[in-house]
Design an enzyme around this catalytic site. Structure first.
Site, PDB file in Angstrom:
ATOM      1  N   ASP A  44       0.816  -1.206   0.000  1.00 55.54           N
ATOM      2  CA  ASP A  44       0.000   0.000   0.000  1.00 55.54           C
ATOM      3  C   ASP A  44       0.856   1.265   0.000  1.00 55.54           C
ATOM      4  OD1 ASP A  44      -2.253   1.469   2.472  1.00 55.54           O
ATOM      5  OD2 ASP A  44      -1.952   1.874   0.333  1.00 55.54           O
TER       6      ASP A  44
ATOM      7  N   ASP B  25      -1.856   5.638  -5.020  1.00 60.14           N
ATOM      8  CA  ASP B  25      -2.167   4.742  -3.909  1.00 60.14           C
ATOM      9  C   ASP B  25      -2.515   3.337  -4.402  1.00 60.14           C
ATOM     10  OD1 ASP B  25      -4.576   4.817  -1.135  1.00 60.14           O
ATOM     11  OD2 ASP B  25      -2.924   3.475  -1.651  1.00 60.14           O
TER      12      ASP B  25
HETATM   13  O1  LIG Z   1      -6.272   5.608   4.303  1.00 60.28           O
HETATM   14  C1  LIG Z   1      -5.882   5.905   3.182  1.00 60.28           C
HETATM   15  C2  LIG Z   1      -5.832   4.845   2.086  1.00 60.28           C
HETATM   16  C3  LIG Z   1      -6.938   3.829   2.268  1.00 60.28           C
HETATM   17  C4  LIG Z   1      -6.796   2.696   1.269  1.00 60.28           C
HETATM   18  C5  LIG Z   1      -5.423   2.106   1.316  1.00 60.28           C
HETATM   19  N1  LIG Z   1      -4.405   3.123   1.127  1.00 60.28           N
HETATM   20  C6  LIG Z   1      -4.464   4.181   2.126  1.00 60.28           C
HETATM   21  N2  LIG Z   1      -5.444   7.148   2.894  1.00 60.28           N
HETATM   22  C7  LIG Z   1      -5.019   7.568   1.563  1.00 60.28           C
HETATM   23  C8  LIG Z   1      -5.847   8.768   1.126  1.00 60.28           C
HETATM   24  C9  LIG Z   1      -5.798   9.868   2.135  1.00 60.28           C
HETATM   25  C10 LIG Z   1      -6.265   9.384   3.476  1.00 60.28           C
HETATM   26  C11 LIG Z   1      -5.449   8.182   3.937  1.00 60.28           C
END
Ligand SMILES: O=C([C@@H]1CCCNC1)N1CCCCC1
Length: 331
Positions: free
Chosen positions: A36, A220
């Site tokens: 991730d 992401d």
């Molecule tokens: O929690 C996340 C993602 C969720 C899915 C998996 N990757 C991380 N963030 C990325 C976008 C901004 C807020 C934080």
């Protein structure tokens, strides 16, 4: 030592997430983890996770590893943007991905996981590949696998070659020229607060005119879809008969029989085109005539996210040099 590991879709029907085999400890325990780039914690289902929260996942048992060491007094707790989360304590142990080994990697063992993790049996944890500033371990933040491995790699890079409904690869330490066509266009990365944040130079819908724009967003690999500004997704879905932004379904849906346009986004002077098939993400439920779009509005998110729907249309270089950059190539 460089390495290469598979990125395997967890569901054959649509690309919800990709998992990659890793080994932890001595003797090696194999788990399949979600790599991730949008977070920076390496956490796993473990012998510390309550049985009621484990549903088929493989677990890491530090007590069965002769090289595991408790990182005394350290805890972690993470809440993801989609409302999922987990928390627990921390060990260090040997951690290997595709032949690249980090001895004494911080491995965060889950003592609690939210239901959305419990319900996905194919994901045994996450490997954060964001910047280590985002790591949630308290009181001392820990380094990501990539930050720990960097100095042992030929080049301080990893690449993502995700594929549509097929197995792709993550490479560490080298750029495989056979995986892309043309040139790689490198863009500056904003490392604050810790995502791979870059600025796209605009977009086009199908064969339509290119709209120059500065779209700041994060790359992401852990997000399934792609979330862009309302004006961009409105102009895209405006070209699809019967498409609506549905409160009921929580995003743009459209008749599965509709013909979708492709979507092109600018990367500096170059561009990447996401085929229409990638944006026809999935039927709402098996057999439904209603389909959910792979391109959704970011307005409620507060951040634009180039997730797997976009990433799998490209060969992406995450360059951890100083300063970091992100490279995009067609493939
Ligand atoms: O929690 C996340 C993602 C969720 C899915 C998996 N990757 C991380 N963030 C990325 C976008 C901004 C807020 C934080």
């Amino acid at each position: 030592e460089n390495g290469s590991a598979a990125a395997i879709p967890i569901d054959p029907r649509f690309d919800i997430a990709y998992v990659t085999p890793v080994t932890i400890g001595t003797p090696p325990q194999t788990l399949y983890l979600d790599f991730d780039t949008g977070s920076s914690d390496l956490w796993v289902f473990s012998s510390h996770t309550p049985e009621s929260q484990v549903r088929g996942q493989r677990i890491y048992s530090p007590e069965k590893s002769s090289t595991a060491k408790l990182l005394a007094g350290h805890t972690w707790s993470i809440l993801y943007g989609d409302g999922s989360g987990s928390l627990g304590n921390v060990y260090t142990d040997n951690f290997t991905v595709g032949g690249v080994t980090v001895t004494s990697q911080a491995v965060q063992t889950a003592q609690q996981v939210s239901y959305s993790f419990t319900s996905q049996s194919e994901i045994h944890g996450l490997v954060g590949l964001g910047f280590s500033t985002l790591n949630t371990v308290f009181p001392n933040g820990q380094l990501t696998f990539f930050d720990n491995a960097k100095s042992t790699l030929d080049s301080p890079v990893f690449t993502a070659d995700l594929k549509w409904k097929k197995e792709g690869t993550y490479d560490f330490g080298f750029i495989d020229e056979t995986k892309y066509t043309g040139e790689i266009t490198y863009l500056p990365v904003q490392t604050d607060p810790g995502y791979w944040t870059f600025t796209s130079s605009g977009y086009a819908v199908g064969d339509g005119a290119f709209h120059p724009a500065s779209i700041v967003g994060i790359a992401d690999t852990g997000t399934s879809l792609t979330y862009l500004p309302a004006e961009v997704v409105t102009s895209y879905w405006g070209q699809v008969d019967g498409a609506v932004d549905s409160d009921y379904y929580g995003g743009y849906v459209f008749p599965c029989s509709s013909k979708l346009p492709s979507f092109t986004f600018g990367v500096g002077p170059a561009n990447i085109t996401i085929p229409a098939s990638y944006i026809n993400y999935a039927q709402i439920t098996e057999g439904s005539p209603v389909c959910f779009g792979g391109l959704q509005s970011s307005s409620w998110l507060g951040v634009n996210i180039w997730g797997d729907v976009a990433l799998k249309a490209a060969f992406v270089v995450f360059n951890g040099a100083n300063p970091p950059t992100i490279g995009w190539a067609k493939k």
